[in-house]
Design an enzyme around this catalytic site. Sequence first.
Site, PDB file in Angstrom:
ATOM      1  N   CYS A  23      48.311  -6.816  -3.790  1.00 34.14           N
ATOM      2  CA  CYS A  23      48.393  -8.266  -4.005  1.00 34.14           C
ATOM      3  C   CYS A  23      48.450  -9.157  -2.782  1.00 34.14           C
ATOM      4  O   CYS A  23      47.798 -10.202  -2.774  1.00 34.14           O
ATOM      5  CB  CYS A  23      49.564  -8.562  -4.923  1.00 34.14           C
ATOM      6  SG  CYS A  23      49.277  -7.895  -6.564  1.00 34.14           S
TER       7      CYS A  23
ATOM      8  N   THR B 182      39.887  -9.104  -5.515  1.00 34.06           N
ATOM      9  CA  THR B 182      39.062  -9.990  -4.695  1.00 34.06           C
ATOM     10  C   THR B 182      37.599  -9.754  -5.073  1.00 34.06           C
ATOM     11  O   THR B 182      37.159  -8.617  -5.268  1.00 34.06           O
ATOM     12  CB  THR B 182      39.290  -9.674  -3.199  1.00 34.06           C
ATOM     13  OG1 THR B 182      40.691  -9.810  -2.941  1.00 34.06           O
ATOM     14  CG2 THR B 182      38.515 -10.628  -2.310  1.00 34.06           C
TER      15      THR B 182
END
Length: 458
Positions: free
Chosen positions: A275, A93
Amino acid sequence: MNVKKNILCIGAGYVGGPTMAVIARKCPHCRVTVVDTDAKRIEAWNSDSLPIYEPGLAETIQQTRGKNLFFRTDIERGIRENDIIFVSVNTPTKTFGVGAGMAADLHYWEKTARQILEHSQSSKIVVEKCTLPVKTALAMERILKSVPNGNNFEVLSNPEFMAEGTAIKDLEYPDRVLIGSRETESGLKARDVLTEIYTQWVPREKIITSNIWSSELSKLVANAFLAQRISSINAISALCEKTEADIKEVSKAVGMDSRIGPKFLESSIGFGGSCFKKDILNLVYLCRNYGLSEVAAYWESVVRINEYQQERFILNMLGAMFNTLSGKKICIWGVAFKANTGDTRESPAIYIARRLLEEKAEIVISDPYALVNARSDMNGAEGRISYEEDPYKAAWGCHAIAVLTEWEQYKSLDFHNIFREMIKPAFIFDGRNILDHQRCFNIGFNVYPIGKPPLTHF
Ligand code: NAD
Ligand code: UGA
């Protein structure tokens, strides 16, 4: 007849290493090279002490390494010498600028695209193995075609669906292999080349093909659906705790409906791993980008419930232990984000450990495989922390045990012995619902499961 193929994978991580080891084992006629910028990681892949723990991985590496599987740092040479290039770099991210905290950080991926362009001396098939926002292949194509040099680059999407802890089994017996391509003559030809590799061990009907955008999106959606099931059951676990319903019984009754199915309905301290959160946030960001704010809010709530579940666990501990944890010694059994891996990325156990330190508790972290990663994750955390692999020694002199990873060995420990060595009243907070709660209660523990009434002696 099988045609020899030279395969490169850029990125020797949790996906690149096991995936390429299985391809090498199943396709002895192929030569597989895995490269990474991290020289230490490559050194570890070439040693007896592999950089990741995964059941069955060491055996697979042993059978292939040095024969048709090679781990190297020379990325340029790798690009020059191979025809099929898998890209399996990290896509975390974004932590800065536009989309910080939500969007995928694509800079590792873009760097790879530029390296492939710069060092290719012949045409290549480039396979996206990493999880990417839908339409990323378009950007990859634009970079690769930005300098006309006579080489043709065909980009395929082949997302990986393996889970850590069962990676080798998942790779050997996948539910499906998905290959997305452009529907042009050269796109379909490239797709056939990749399909041929998988047909060496995957039944043909399990290899599905689609357009490239469906393939990219399917990966994000599969993870979002899996995470959504966990948040759904965890949300109901909170209601169970208020109503004396039992989450195990509810999940069994619900999961026996063949339309719902029994898997991924284990209530817990929340999902972790590198994830689920990142991919859902990526999906949320995409939806917002396309003006779909209701769709974005729907998926974002999956992440919010996950955070709520972790915080709820801490608040339950605090409430049960007379509203203060200050100075109390708490043993954490399991710090990996799930059993059978040493991976602690986004592990709820790390969050809970940090929150316990904020409450001024002293913590002892125990885990069979994840202590090296845990030490590095807890680096900089203030407070009293110690690490002890042996779960018995870890619990000595503690006020409470928090079970945070579902390691099989925790189920069959000698709880009489453990109870004897703990400070009374002794507590167990079973964040994975794996222990025999009634038995622990009978021994003398106050037992707090998830989504079930607690068993206490008060
Ligand atoms: P990872 O961090 O373990 O490995 C990525 C590797 O890529 C690192 O070793 C890094 O050094 C290397 N790298 C980065 N940039 C590079 C470059 N330019 N050249 C060479 N090497 C480079 O990540 P991972 O867990 O293997 O995940 C990789 C991708 O696969 C991610 O997109 C992830 O979402 C996806 N995925 C992961 C899993 C999983 O279980 N971990 C499962 C399915 C899909
Ligand atoms: C997940 C998916 O399962 C894979 O298909 C996918 O390829 C991968 O993400 C990825 O893209 O990285 P992984 O995160 O390795 O795999 O492990 P899971 O088994 O999915 O577990 C994720 C988290 O959910 C763990 O913390 C686990 O303890 C938790 N979980 C799982 C529950 O709390 N309850 C359940 O019922 C199942």
